[in-house]
Design an enzyme around this catalytic site. Structure first.
Site, short mmCIF file in Angstrom:
data_model
loop_
_atom_site.label_atom_id
_atom_site.label_comp_id
_atom_site.label_asym_id
_atom_site.label_seq_id
_atom_site.Cartn_x
_atom_site.Cartn_y
_atom_site.Cartn_z
N GLU A 170 0.81 -1.22 0.00
CA GLU A 170 0.00 0.00 0.00
C GLU A 170 0.84 1.28 0.00
O GLU A 170 0.79 2.09 0.92
CB GLU A 170 -0.96 0.01 1.18
CG GLU A 170 -1.98 -1.11 1.11
CD GLU A 170 -3.06 -1.03 2.18
OE1 GLU A 170 -2.99 -0.13 3.04
OE2 GLU A 170 -3.97 -1.86 2.15
N GLU A 387 -4.99 -8.62 0.81
CA GLU A 387 -5.68 -8.26 2.06
C GLU A 387 -7.16 -8.02 1.78
O GLU A 387 -7.52 -7.43 0.76
CB GLU A 387 -5.13 -6.97 2.69
CG GLU A 387 -3.82 -7.14 3.41
CD GLU A 387 -3.35 -5.85 4.07
OE1 GLU A 387 -4.19 -5.05 4.55
OE2 GLU A 387 -2.13 -5.62 4.10
C1 BG6 Z 1 -4.09 -2.03 5.52
C2 BG6 Z 1 -2.72 -2.37 6.00
O1 BG6 Z 1 -4.09 -0.72 5.14
O2 BG6 Z 1 -5.15 -2.09 6.41
C3 BG6 Z 1 -2.68 -3.20 7.27
O3 BG6 Z 1 -1.96 -2.96 5.01
C4 BG6 Z 1 -3.73 -2.69 8.23
O4 BG6 Z 1 -1.39 -3.17 7.80
C5 BG6 Z 1 -5.09 -2.89 7.57
O5 BG6 Z 1 -3.70 -3.26 9.49
C6 BG6 Z 1 -6.25 -2.53 8.46
O6 BG6 Z 1 -6.11 -1.23 8.93
P1 BG6 Z 1 -6.51 -0.87 10.41
O7 BG6 Z 1 -6.28 0.56 10.58
O8 BG6 Z 1 -7.94 -1.22 10.56
O9 BG6 Z 1 -5.63 -1.72 11.28
#
Ligand code: BG6
Length: 486
Positions: A170, A387
């Site tokens: 990202e 993800e």
């Molecule tokens: C993504 C990242 O942006 O979102 C992760 O790659 C991150 O590292 C995930 O944990 C979720 O974001 P958050 O703020 O809900 O933990």
């Protein structure tokens, strides 16, 4: 859905789950590891929620074998993790720390012995602090050879054992949060500096991919992009134009560089008029053209909806620093109609058709299919979802966690992904975020994503016991049947 039957998932589809070093490992100063920008930033008062840090995190560093055993029991086909640069090269560009490298050697061996495909992310936001201090981090071209050296070390060490590699996680998010919104290190609020740092990361990405293809001819590499499709709020042509602009600004600015080796034409012209275009030399342009990723990693949480920006400021005036009510991390407005004077070509609004998570993120499984389709149509690269998941407050009751809401969320997204495959999108795999609960960069330990509950909270690590949630057993079944029941 307008098909009477969906295509099957490919037989070798990689059903996976993901994590990132800083969010799980802990052992932040053990076995010769150097400090990263996140170690330093999280230790400064006021920077993180409840002052939470990754010092211990979920202590994966000392629970690695136990965690991999849980993956194996689940039947996981792939596990995406990141390497902490400062564990391998403590000062960023000096000597290699064999003990640090050895941790990842053991992890990879453990995964392979259990039939789990490692997916290695080179950079998930934890730059060695020494490179920040010495050069100014991603604002300096001096970091590029340091990154290349770090990549070479890992490519050489793991080229026979790791097939799938991710360059940057990202890039759009860490440059935005670090240099525009100022709530990630190095805490800069200057959109011009954001574009300049982002260009340097683009060059590092291109060099890493080129080097990879020389050293790991049988491997596959690509960046993981934080992607979301953009909708116009209404059918008004002005809103449609705003959506075209937002797609350029939020997506194409990165994706065109990764996949076409060039900055998108209209956007470059607009940024030049705004005085925000970074310095790009002819040699830079030639380098970007030479890097060809083998796949595109997609991190999908939600898309965005926009309307015409009512402020209608001329672009030159708008380029002056001015921050709106837009929530920087959500990339969504805190309230409807929030104006974005800094970027006057569109204005983010809430989508009236979508429900939100406990943290206000829109839930949009159809947008997942829309996005996969749009990206595949445009770039024709195999897609790997690196993800996707739901952050929620989970309750441990009588030794169990009933996270049916997470199952519902994931099932809806797997369904639309299967529809996208039926549409014709070429997909390598899907890594849910996340395997275990872990540290949320800005939300501490309360916001949980894992299939496996870890009993720690913002106040401390407690026992760090691992407790599979209901979703763990559900995903186990999905994998066992290769998604046939979706
Ligand atoms: C993504 C990242 O942006 O979102 C992760 O790659 C991150 O590292 C995930 O944990 C979720 O974001 P958050 O703020 O809900 O933990």
């Amino acid at each position: 859905m307008y098909y009477d039957k969906l295509d099957d998932f490919p037989p070798d589809f990689l059903w996976g789950a993901a994590s990132a070093a800083y969010q799980i490992e802990g052992a932040y100063d053990e076995d010769g590891k150097g400090p990263s920008i996140w170690d330093v930033y999280a230790h400064q008062p006021g920077n993180t929620f409840n002052g939470t840090t990754g010092d211990v995190a979920i202590d994966h560093y000392h629970h690695m074998a136990e965690d991999v055993a849980l993956m194996a029991k689940m039947g996981l086909k792939a596990y995406r993790f990141s390497v902490a640069w400062a564990r391998v090269i403590p000062d960023g560009d000096g000597a290699v720390n064999e003990a640090g490298l050895d941790f990842y050697r053991r992890l990879i061996r453990e995964l392979k012995q259990n039939g789990i495909e490692p997916v290695l992310t080179l950079y998930h936001w934890d730059l060695p602090q020494a490179l920040q201090d010495k050069y100014g981090g991603w604002e300096s071209r001096e970091v590029i050879p340091a990154f290349a050296k770090y990549c070479r070390t890992l490519f050489t060490a793991f080229k026979d054992d790791v097939k799938y590699w991710v360059t940057f996680n990202e890039q759009n998010v860490f440059t935005g949060l670090g240099y525009r919104w100022g709530n990630h290190p190095p805490k800069v609020q200057d959109v011009r500096r954001m574009f300049a740092a982002n260009h340097i990361v683009n060059l590092a990405n291109a060099i890493a991919i080129k080097l990879f293809h020389e050293l790991v001819p049988n491997g596959l590499i690509g960046p993981s992009f934080g992607y979301g499709p953009v909708y116009p709020l209404t059918g008004a042509p002005t809103d449609v134009l705003a959506a075209v602009n937002a797609d350029d600004f939020n997506n194409n600015w990165w994706l065109d560089v990764y996949c076409r080796g060039e900055y998108p034409y209209f956007m470059e012209k607009t940024l030049t008029r705004m005085g925000l275009m970074p310095d790009v030399t002819d040699a830079d342009r030639a380098l970007l053209k030479q890097a060809h990723p083998d796949f595109l990693g997609i991190n999908y949480y939600h898309g965005g909806t926009v309307q015409q920006n009512r402020l209608e400021k001329p672009v030159a005036e708008a380029a002056k620093k001015d921050f709106s009510a837009t929530d920087p991390y959500l990339m969504q407005p805190k309230e409807d109609q929030a104006q974005s004077p800094e970027v006057p070509m569109f204005n983010a609004v809430a989508n009236p058709y979508l429900k939100k998570t406990d943290w206000g993120w829109e839930i949009d499984p159809v947008g997942f299919r829309v996005g996969l389709r749009q990206v595949y149509e445009k770039y024709r690269l195999p897609l790997f979802v690196t993800e996707n998941g739901l952050g929620a407050v989970d309750q441990l009751a009588n030794g169990e966690v009933d996270d049916q809401y997470r199952i519902d969320y994931l099932a809806a997204h797997l369904r639309t992904m299967k529809e996208a495959i039926t549409d014709g999108v070429e997909m390598i795999g899907y890594c849910a975020w996340s395997f275990t609960d872990l540290l949320s960069w800005l939300n501490g330990y309360r916001k949980r994503y894992g299939f496996v509950y870890v009993d720690r909270d913002d106040d401390g690590p407690k026992q760090l016991r691992r407790i599979p949630k209901k979703s763990y057993y559900w995903y186990q079944q999905i994998i066992a049947q290769n998604g046939a029941q979706i």
